[in-house]
Scaffold this active site. Structure first.
Site, mmCIF file in Angstrom:
data_model
loop_
_atom_site.group_PDB
_atom_site.id
_atom_site.type_symbol
_atom_site.label_atom_id
_atom_site.label_comp_id
_atom_site.label_asym_id
_atom_site.label_seq_id
_atom_site.Cartn_x
_atom_site.Cartn_y
_atom_site.Cartn_z
ATOM 1 N N SER A 1 24.284 66.482 69.021
ATOM 2 C CA SER A 1 24.380 65.406 67.908
ATOM 3 C C SER A 1 22.533 65.297 67.615
ATOM 4 C CB SER A 1 24.882 64.030 68.177
ATOM 5 O OG SER A 1 24.427 63.394 67.171
ATOM 6 N N TYR B 1 26.063 56.328 73.053
ATOM 7 C CA TYR B 1 26.259 57.704 72.598
ATOM 8 C C TYR B 1 25.008 58.528 72.508
ATOM 9 C CZ TYR B 1 28.123 61.166 69.028
ATOM 10 O OH TYR B 1 28.384 62.268 68.307
#
Length: 299
Positions: free
Chosen positions: A191, A204
């Site tokens: 990401s 995350y």
């Protein structure tokens, strides 16, 4: 028929700049079926050209969002697909299975919680059995829960995020490798959070940086065996992850608008990136992170 990915078009206008309602909320992990507005996963537009003919792919988190778009694009490129997803996501998974089968390919549905080591390993065995082998692995399933203050980030959430995003990738890849021959491809979903961590996504973002390092190290280890490892790093893509506490609710209406393209990405726009890394045409691409983020600079 919607315009396909080969149609010449302005990328700022290919999809609308969405303004999701702030009050929208779903219980984790979220369903495409309930999302407002709905996502475009390529179900009506992705046009294949046989780039993955005869290949056998296992994709985690394949029921919705990015994983569903990858499953559809792989099937349209003539691959058979095993779909891993949580049992509560069965409704979305059935839709993707139907699309794969309507594309003339085999779909193997594998419900189960991969944050459990035994279930993750069992899932790989079932995929190999159902597909008759394995030459593409996409570790895509992820957990993302927004938390504004570190003091409020529970041990349980941190542990679950690590197990879903990092441990499961380790267990699944380790179990899959004995079945993968030279020419196989492993693609892990990282990401933009690995490079530009948001303050409300500490756990995350940490996992996404770990995925990058795991992938680059493993790529060097497996390259002499002819197995390529790469990653795709999405930016702000509109998926059920965002409305199941993945984003602060007040930020939903502006989701993705700060990118240079001025809009959030739609899952189908990621399909070609995964197809490229899975196909033999990327035979000299190893240990690479392919950023698909609407123009945000990254290292």
């Amino acid at each position: 028929m919607a315009e396909d990915q080969y149609t010449f078009q302005d990328p700022t206008k290919r999809f609308p700049s969405i303004s999701p309602p702030e009050e929208q909320d779903q219980p984790e992990p979220g369903l495409d079926e309930w999302l407002n507005p709905h996502t475009d996963r390529g179900q009506d537009s992705y046009r294949g050209t046989g780039r993955l003919e005869g290949r056998r792919a296992l994709i985690t988190g394949a029921d919705s969002g990015i994983g569903a778009a990858v499953a559809i694009s792989f099937a349209r490129e003539s691959a058979d697909v095993a779909l891993s997803y949580l049992p509560v996501e069965e409704e979305d998974a059935r839709d993707i299975v139907k699309i794969i089968e309507e594309s003339g390919r085999k779909a193997v549905a594998l419900p189960g919680d991969i944050s459990d080591a035994s279930k993750a390993k069992e899932m790989v065995a079932k995929a190999v059995e159902g597909l008759g082998g394995l030459d593409i692995l996409v570790n895509n399933a992820g957990k993302q829960i927004s938390c504004e203050r570190l003091e409020d980030l529970s041990d349980e959430q941190f542990d679950e995020t690590m197990k879903t995003n990092v441990y499961a990738m380790f267990w699944i890849t380790k179990s899959a490798l004995p079945h993968m021959e030279a020419g196989s491809s492993i693609i892990n979903t990282t990401s933009i959070q690995a490079y530009k961590p948001s303050p409300d996504k500490i756990d995350y973002a940490t996992t996404k940086a770990a995925i990058n390092n795991f992938s680059k190290g493993l790529a060097q280890q497996l390259a002499p065996r002819g197995i390529r490892v790469n990653t795709v790093a999405p930016g702000p893509f509109w998926t059920p992850l965002q409305v199941s506490d993945g984003q602060p609710k007040e930020k939903l209406p502006q989701f993705g608008k700060s990118t240079p393209l001025g809009r959030a990405g739609q899952p189908t726009e990621l399909g070609p990136a995964y197809v490229f890394l899975a196909s033999p045409e990327s035979s000299y691409v190893v240990g690479e992170t392919l950023n698909v983020n609407g123009g945000q600079p990254t290292p």
